[in-house]
Structure formats: structure tokens, C-alpha cells
Write a protein that holds these residues in place. Sequence first.
Motif, PDB file in Angstrom:
ATOM      1  N   ALA A 201      78.684  71.148  92.280  1.00  0.00           N
ATOM      2  CA  ALA A 201      79.029  70.300  93.425  1.00  0.00           C
ATOM      3  C   ALA A 201      80.494  70.438  93.813  1.00  0.00           C
ATOM      4  O   ALA A 201      80.826  70.537  95.002  1.00  0.00           O
ATOM      5  CB  ALA A 201      78.681  68.844  93.133  1.00  0.00           C
ATOM      6  N   HIS A 202      81.390  70.435  92.832  1.00  0.00           N
ATOM      7  CA  HIS A 202      82.801  70.515  93.245  1.00  0.00           C
ATOM      8  C   HIS A 202      83.156  71.906  93.761  1.00  0.00           C
ATOM      9  O   HIS A 202      84.101  72.051  94.550  1.00  0.00           O
ATOM     10  CB  HIS A 202      83.750  70.025  92.135  1.00  0.00           C
ATOM     11  N   GLN A 203      82.386  72.930  93.386  1.00  0.00           N
ATOM     12  CA  GLN A 203      82.607  74.233  94.003  1.00  0.00           C
ATOM     13  C   GLN A 203      82.182  74.229  95.465  1.00  0.00           C
ATOM     14  O   GLN A 203      82.805  74.894  96.303  1.00  0.00           O
ATOM     15  CB  GLN A 203      81.873  75.329  93.227  1.00  0.00           C
ATOM     16  N   VAL A 204      81.114  73.492  95.798  1.00  0.00           N
ATOM     17  CA  VAL A 204      80.694  73.398  97.199  1.00  0.00           C
ATOM     18  C   VAL A 204      81.778  72.718  98.031  1.00  0.00           C
ATOM     19  O   VAL A 204      82.109  73.164  99.142  1.00  0.00           O
ATOM     20  CB  VAL A 204      79.353  72.647  97.321  1.00  0.00           C
ATOM     21  N   LEU A 205      82.349  71.640  97.509  1.00  0.00           N
ATOM     22  CA  LEU A 205      83.432  70.967  98.238  1.00  0.00           C
ATOM     23  C   LEU A 205      84.586  71.951  98.469  1.00  0.00           C
ATOM     24  O   LEU A 205      85.164  72.004  99.567  1.00  0.00           O
ATOM     25  CB  LEU A 205      83.910  69.737  97.462  1.00  0.00           C
ATOM     26  N   TYR A 206      84.921  72.708  97.455  1.00  0.00           N
ATOM     27  CA  TYR A 206      86.018  73.682  97.588  1.00  0.00           C
ATOM     28  C   TYR A 206      85.663  74.779  98.590  1.00  0.00           C
ATOM     29  O   TYR A 206      86.517  75.223  99.368  1.00  0.00           O
ATOM     30  CB  TYR A 206      86.324  74.277  96.214  1.00  0.00           C
ATOM     31  N   GLN A 207      84.399  75.208  98.599  1.00  0.00           N
ATOM     32  CA  GLN A 207      83.966  76.188  99.598  1.00  0.00           C
ATOM     33  C   GLN A 207      84.240  75.669 101.009  1.00  0.00           C
ATOM     34  O   GLN A 207      84.698  76.411 101.882  1.00  0.00           O
ATOM     35  CB  GLN A 207      82.475  76.484  99.442  1.00  0.00           C
ATOM     36  N   LEU A 208      83.937  74.408 101.222  1.00  0.00           N
ATOM     37  CA  LEU A 208      84.149  73.809 102.542  1.00  0.00           C
ATOM     38  C   LEU A 208      85.638  73.729 102.863  1.00  0.00           C
ATOM     39  O   LEU A 208      86.051  73.958 104.004  1.00  0.00           O
ATOM     40  CB  LEU A 208      83.504  72.423 102.589  1.00  0.00           C
ATOM     41  N   ALA A 209      86.461  73.432 101.854  1.00  0.00           N
ATOM     42  CA  ALA A 209      87.907  73.428 102.078  1.00  0.00           C
ATOM     43  C   ALA A 209      88.408  74.827 102.424  1.00  0.00           C
ATOM     44  O   ALA A 209      89.287  74.999 103.289  1.00  0.00           O
ATOM     45  CB  ALA A 209      88.623  72.898 100.838  1.00  0.00           C
ATOM     46  N   LEU A 210      87.840  75.842 101.798  1.00  0.00           N
ATOM     47  CA  LEU A 210      88.290  77.215 102.025  1.00  0.00           C
ATOM     48  C   LEU A 210      88.007  77.699 103.443  1.00  0.00           C
ATOM     49  O   LEU A 210      88.605  78.692 103.893  1.00  0.00           O
ATOM     50  CB  LEU A 210      87.632  78.165 101.021  1.00  0.00           C
ATOM     51  N   THR A 211      87.120  77.020 104.176  1.00  0.00           N
ATOM     52  CA  THR A 211      86.879  77.427 105.567  1.00  0.00           C
ATOM     53  C   THR A 211      88.109  77.198 106.434  1.00  0.00           C
ATOM     54  O   THR A 211      88.199  77.739 107.543  1.00  0.00           O
ATOM     55  CB  THR A 211      85.675  76.677 106.176  1.00  0.00           C
ATOM     56  N   GLU A 212      89.050  76.381 105.950  1.00  0.00           N
ATOM     57  CA  GLU A 212      90.295  76.129 106.685  1.00  0.00           C
ATOM     58  C   GLU A 212      91.508  76.682 105.955  1.00  0.00           C
ATOM     59  O   GLU A 212      92.646  76.334 106.284  1.00  0.00           O
ATOM     60  CB  GLU A 212      90.478  74.615 106.901  1.00  0.00           C
ATOM     61  N   ALA A 213      91.284  77.555 104.966  1.00  0.00           N
ATOM     62  CA  ALA A 213      92.372  78.030 104.113  1.00  0.00           C
ATOM     63  C   ALA A 213      92.743  79.475 104.426  1.00  0.00           C
ATOM     64  O   ALA A 213      92.018  80.202 105.114  1.00  0.00           O
ATOM     65  CB  ALA A 213      91.972  77.899 102.648  1.00  0.00           C
ATOM     66  N   ASP A 214      93.890  79.881 103.894  1.00  0.00           N
ATOM     67  CA  ASP A 214      94.313  81.270 103.956  1.00  0.00           C
ATOM     68  C   ASP A 214      94.979  81.616 102.615  1.00  0.00           C
ATOM     69  O   ASP A 214      95.025  80.798 101.700  1.00  0.00           O
ATOM     70  CB  ASP A 214      95.249  81.527 105.138  1.00  0.00           C
ATOM     71  N   ARG A 215      95.492  82.849 102.492  1.00  0.00           N
ATOM     72  CA  ARG A 215      96.061  83.281 101.216  1.00  0.00           C
ATOM     73  C   ARG A 215      97.238  82.410 100.796  1.00  0.00           C
ATOM     74  O   ARG A 215      97.379  82.076  99.616  1.00  0.00           O
ATOM     75  CB  ARG A 215      96.493  84.759 101.332  1.00  0.00           C
ATOM     76  N   ASP A 216      98.073  82.028 101.720  1.00  0.00           N
ATOM     77  CA  ASP A 216      99.218  81.183 101.374  1.00  0.00           C
ATOM     78  C   ASP A 216      98.756  79.850 100.805  1.00  0.00           C
ATOM     79  O   ASP A 216      99.309  79.358  99.815  1.00  0.00           O
ATOM     80  CB  ASP A 216     100.095  80.966 102.608  1.00  0.00           C
ATOM     81  N   TRP A 217      97.727  79.259 101.409  1.00  0.00           N
ATOM     82  CA  TRP A 217      97.190  77.968 100.940  1.00  0.00           C
ATOM     83  C   TRP A 217      96.670  78.117  99.511  1.00  0.00           C
ATOM     84  O   TRP A 217      96.946  77.287  98.639  1.00  0.00           O
ATOM     85  CB  TRP A 217      96.080  77.515 101.878  1.00  0.00           C
ATOM     86  N   VAL A 218      95.913  79.186  99.272  1.00  0.00           N
ATOM     87  CA  VAL A 218      95.340  79.410  97.942  1.00  0.00           C
ATOM     88  C   VAL A 218      96.441  79.617  96.906  1.00  0.00           C
ATOM     89  O   VAL A 218      96.409  79.031  95.818  1.00  0.00           O
ATOM     90  CB  VAL A 218      94.374  80.611  97.963  1.00  0.00           C
ATOM     91  N   ASP A 219      97.418  80.444  97.233  1.00  0.00           N
ATOM     92  CA  ASP A 219      98.476  80.719  96.265  1.00  0.00           C
ATOM     93  C   ASP A 219      99.324  79.482  95.980  1.00  0.00           C
ATOM     94  O   ASP A 219      99.767  79.272  94.835  1.00  0.00           O
ATOM     95  CB  ASP A 219      99.367  81.855  96.759  1.00  0.00           C
ATOM     96  N   ARG A 220      99.577  78.669  96.979  1.00  0.00           N
ATOM     97  CA  ARG A 220     100.333  77.438  96.726  1.00  0.00           C
ATOM     98  C   ARG A 220      99.578  76.529  95.766  1.00  0.00           C
ATOM     99  O   ARG A 220     100.170  75.940  94.858  1.00  0.00           O
ATOM    100  CB  ARG A 220     100.619  76.713  98.049  1.00  0.00           C
ATOM    101  N   TYR A 221      98.259  76.432  95.942  1.00  0.00           N
ATOM    102  CA  TYR A 221      97.453  75.575  95.082  1.00  0.00           C
ATOM    103  C   TYR A 221      97.238  76.181  93.700  1.00  0.00           C
ATOM    104  O   TYR A 221      97.409  75.515  92.676  1.00  0.00           O
ATOM    105  CB  TYR A 221      96.096  75.313  95.754  1.00  0.00           C
ATOM    106  N   GLN A 222      96.890  77.439  93.660  1.00  0.00           N
ATOM    107  CA  GLN A 222      96.493  78.069  92.400  1.00  0.00           C
ATOM    108  C   GLN A 222      97.670  78.594  91.581  1.00  0.00           C
ATOM    109  O   GLN A 222      97.636  78.554  90.347  1.00  0.00           O
ATOM    110  CB  GLN A 222      95.536  79.244  92.688  1.00  0.00           C
ATOM    111  N   ARG A 223      98.719  79.063  92.255  1.00  0.00           N
ATOM    112  CA  ARG A 223      99.805  79.748  91.547  1.00  0.00           C
ATOM    113  C   ARG A 223     101.142  79.028  91.711  1.00  0.00           C
ATOM    114  O   ARG A 223     102.182  79.557  91.328  1.00  0.00           O
ATOM    115  CB  ARG A 223      99.896  81.195  92.024  1.00  0.00           C
TER     116      ARG A 223
END
Length: 425
Positions: A201-223
Motif C-alpha cells: 500500500a505505501h508503495q502505491v501511495l509513493y507511485q502516485l507521488a512520483l507522477t509529480e516528481a523528477d530526478r531532483d525531487w527523488v535525490d533530495r528525498y532519497q540522498r
Amino acid sequence: MTSKRLTAVVLAASLAAAGCGGSAGDDDKTFRIWHYESPDSAMAIAWNKAVDQLKQRHPDLNVVVEEKGFEQIRKTASMVLGSNEAPDVLEYNKGNASTGLLAKQGLLVDLTDEVKAKGWDAKVGAVDTAARYDESGVMGGDKWYGVPNYAEYVLVYYNKDMFDQQGLQPPTTLDQLTAAMDKFKSAGITPLATGGGEYPAHQVLYQLALTEADRDWVDRYQRYTGDVDFHDEAWTKGATTFADWVAKGYVDKDDAGLKAEDMGLSFMQGKQPVMITGSWWFGRVKATIKDFQWGTTAWPGKMTSGGSGNLWVVPKGSEKQDIAKEFIDITLSQEIQDVLRDSGGVALAASDGQAADPQTQRLNEDFAAVAAADGFGFYPDWPAPGFYDVHVSAVQKLMTGGATPDQALDELVGPYRENLADIGK
């Protein structure tokens, strides 16, 4: 109870939970491998072939493969790998919260020299971020503490027969997916198989968030490359859309307590027409479903969860580190990579030929398309130790009505910022 006695009791409980026994570890002719893939998964099929090759090379070696559970290893790894009950090589989850944490704790062998000498970095290619860590345990660093031999990503599984009955085509956009689920719900069918008690379930929520994300967004969150706002457009889109799916009955709120296994069984038994989850399910789905037609399609967004598969890691306490490295090398050989691909996995170093099965070929082609677009968002629980449980709890409350989207997102803020402080970011 004294501190030493308490530590011993906790360690004993962890070893018992991990299913450890002492006899195999005491035998200098025994080589122990731990993994948590189901027997009919592409990974397990390929690794069994690799084990056969290892046995042929070392006929006097007693190679013991111990199949553990994902949750079992996730919860006990730090304790077990710091004991004399650790295996010689094991499959372990990637990311700051998992391999990064063990590397920071000094429990894993630095494999960097071997990676360069054997050319593993060239085989792993563009999905190497989660294999490399810095001194703080943050992925993307200079040192290799694990080596993947397959890749994975989240996609959409669908029951073709049920879609045909409703006059629906496989969805290629989020609007089409939503419309399809709405039509199923109007027909009295809860469309999305999921489970709030573990990762689905929490992966589905994240999938939906990723529809508005880009590489910078991911790297800020993950790295930790920049500031993170858990109430920005992407996170808000993920939480509010998921809550809306629950409210409309696309997701059953009673699924909040279900496990990943429950999700998979519901889809494979033909009870629900849609399952949004990882490619690691593909081999099992392919082997299990016999009485209806099914298919996969790429997640309809700019990015998707995924990247490398889980990692082979070598505990520092292993007395057979050279054999562990040899086994990793076998799993990256073209022969084993072809077996992995043809069994329904996403291979990293397979031959140029196509998989004989069209569905498997589609799985690998869709992965290649995401990789070419730099579209991997990793996974929501990776950034911080313990974050998996935080995500599970927050999304469970969202499913049951115990939290609003804003309140669910608020639960992520504190643990994330605490980890930032812990690693000095």
C-alpha cells in the motif's frame, strides 16, 4: 538485568527469529547462503543454477541455501550479522535504511576492489546507485557494499479476461487506470489488490507521488541533496489520491492489515483485476496463473519505484569471503543471467537474444525504457532506518480513516528529520 545479560537475551531472540542454528556455522566445510525469494521466482531459479556451478567447482564444500523471509531478515540483520551465526553471503535490501545502515555499522565487507577487478560495475550499469554508499551510509557513495545481479521496478499487473469483460484496454495513463477502476467498482468489483500490513500500500501511495516528481525531487528525498517538503505537490498528490481511491472503494479499507502474500494470492486467484507491485512477483505470477489471461503494463507516470534488485552482501565475519565473491561472480555470468531473464526476471547482463516468452520480453523492454529515461524513484522507505514501519503505519491509518492525508504525511516528517540529524546532513 545487567546490560550484558540484556544484550545476550536480545541477541538470542534475534537469532531465533532469524531461524539461526549453530551447527552449520561451526563446520569449516560449510558455505551458507541466505535469500528470501520464493522457489518459483526467477531469482531463486537462477541462483539454484549458480549454486550447482559453485558445487561443481568446490565438490568438497557443503553449500547450504537457507530460505528466509524478507521481514525476518529485515528485522534481525544488524543483530545476526554481528554474531557468529551470520551466513557467508546473503541477499539484503538496498538503500540507506538497509545496506547503508549495515555498512555504517561496519558489518559488511567493502567489495569495491573486487567490483573493479571483475568488471561488475560495467554489468550493473545505470542501477548502481543503491550498491554504493558513503561513510554516513547514504547511497550513491564511492564504496560498494553490495552487488545486485538483477533489477526490479514497480508496474501494473492486470487480469486481461476481467478487463475484456468490462470492455477495457490496458491503462497507459493515470486517468485510464482510474477510469478502469471506477468501472470495475460500478460492476461490484473492488479493483485493486493490495495490503497495508507490509510494503504494497505505501508503495502505491509513493507511485502516485512520483507522477509529480523528477530526478531532483527523488535525490533530495532519497540522498539528502536538498530540502524535502512532505506537503509539496508530489507528496500531497500521492496521499490525497490514495485516500480518494479508498473512499471510492477502489481499495478496500479492510486491506489495511493484509500482507504482500495476501495481495498476490487475491490477484493470482482472479479475485481482483489490478495489482500495482514489483517485477519480483512476475515469475511467480507466470508460474501460478493457469486459468485466465493476464498481462503487465508500465506504471503510467514519469517515474516509478525501482532500480537495482536486492544486493548480495558479504558479512565481515564470514571466513569464506573469497568463495562468497566467487558465488556473486557466477550469478553475474551470462549463462546465469540468461536463466534469470528467461525465468521471468529483469537481468543485468544477459545475452543479446530475446526471451522466448513475449511477456518476459515485454517486462525487460519496459525496464529498459525506464532506465533510459532515468525514471527510477527508488522506494519510499529507503532514506532512513526504521522508515519502513513509519510508512506502513501512516498508510494504514490513511486506509482506515484514522488519519487525513495531511496527518499521514506529518508522520513521515519527524523520523526523516531525526535521521538527517543522526548522519549530520
